[in-house]
Design an enzyme around this catalytic site. Sequence first.
Site, PDB file in Angstrom:
ATOM      1  N   SER A 135      17.645  33.971  62.478  1.00  0.00           N
ATOM      2  CA  SER A 135      17.346  32.609  62.079  1.00  0.00           C
ATOM      3  C   SER A 135      18.894  32.010  62.018  1.00  0.00           C
ATOM      4  CB  SER A 135      17.142  32.668  61.320  1.00  0.00           C
ATOM      5  OG  SER A 135      16.475  31.293  61.289  1.00  0.00           O
ATOM      6  N   ASP A 152       6.638  32.128  67.695  1.00  0.00           N
ATOM      7  CA  ASP A 152       7.750  31.559  66.723  1.00  0.00           C
ATOM      8  C   ASP A 152       7.699  29.853  66.569  1.00  0.00           C
ATOM      9  OD1 ASP A 152      10.513  31.251  64.860  1.00  0.00           O
ATOM     10  OD2 ASP A 152      11.124  32.779  65.440  1.00  0.00           O
ATOM     11  N   HIS A 212       8.515  33.813  63.710  1.00  0.00           N
ATOM     12  CA  HIS A 212      10.174  33.888  62.838  1.00  0.00           C
ATOM     13  C   HIS A 212      10.422  35.059  61.648  1.00  0.00           C
ATOM     14  CE1 HIS A 212      13.501  31.737  62.327  1.00  0.00           C
ATOM     15  NE2 HIS A 212      13.946  31.552  61.628  1.00  0.00           N
TER      16      HIS A 212
END
Length: 402
Positions: free
Chosen positions: A177, A345, A374
């Site tokens: 991320s 996600d 995610h």
Amino acid sequence: MASSILQALMWVVALSLCISSTECLTGDSIIDHSQSVDGGLCFNLIGPSGYTCLEHTAQTKDGFLLGLQRVSSGILNLGAQTGPPVLLLHGLFMAGDIWFMDSPNESLGFILADHGFDVWVGNIRGTKWSHAHESLSDGDKEFWDWSWEEMALYDLETMLSYINSKTGSKVFVVGHSQGTIMSLAAFTQPDIVRMVEAAALLSPISYLDHITSKLVLNLVHVYFDEALGLLGMHQLNLKSDILTNMIESVCDGHLDCSELLSPLTGENCCFNNSRVDVYLEYEPHPTSVKNLKHLFQMIRKGTFARYDYGSIKNLLQYGKLKPPTFDLSKIPESLPIWMAHGGNDALGDVIDVQHTLKELKSKPNVLFLEDYGHIDFLLSTRGYEDLYDNMINFFKSCEMSS
């Protein structure tokens, strides 16, 4: 429908309570648990699992003291480590502890150590394990005057330089991320990318204009980041008793916590609800309001660029009206890249990942997992068979070819 509304409402209420709390404004819960007080990440989380772990500190060009942990398997001697160095870069509201949250056969940090890698755990500025500066305290406005741009150009550069000086080797980088935003921006800089052997990017992000996260989109729409600035806030610390107790009580048999996360991260297939109390013991970590504002700028503008100060300040800062972009085509074609992204996600959307891939000169190895959200890329109970084995084989092939 009612369930999704309840989930979103829970998050908004929790955030609102946290913002109104003195604890969120001062960050006292982080200061009271600083590295110098409780012995650090090695002592608290990694060492008790039977792994050799040493604490290191590296100073950035702008004075932040970053905590790094060096980890090897309990069956290996750290001084005799023969595997290549791997640096782990965490995401937003997280720190290096996130790589060790589950059992040793499920947590990537432990898995890499067991495969003989020289594991280095990165913690960006402002988090619990990197909460110090050579001259500033966290009560100073200047302490929080940064975004992911400084993390990329200062923190990551410092970590790589430090590891390179200790090992004499180029470094394998793993990011999740925000850790991938940092990596991709940094890799456009020749002086930084030369220290990198290869990169593995989990939920890779450089563009954010197609995210589907209901909670984030609502916060962007109401200019939540601007409101924080108007309140005179410089840090965003969600590690409050109010938030933690609320989530724990809701997850304690009343609501599936993986569903509670869905409005923020997308539906996670393999999140381990039984570990929520462990996760909340360490997460979330603070970040700067400026960092949140920079991320929201990316969503609103659809750009992968430096921080936007407004036209006049941009002229003073950059010599132009708009902030310069990070040109992904400048990442060397020779840099091996492995990516993994998911169909569920809500933050690393498939369209945005494709945008990133089109701008790169190289053709990364891409693993697509249709049912992954995610958080699955960090805390999946199927992580080894779905992800990590593939990643490790990629790293080993890069090591052999080099």
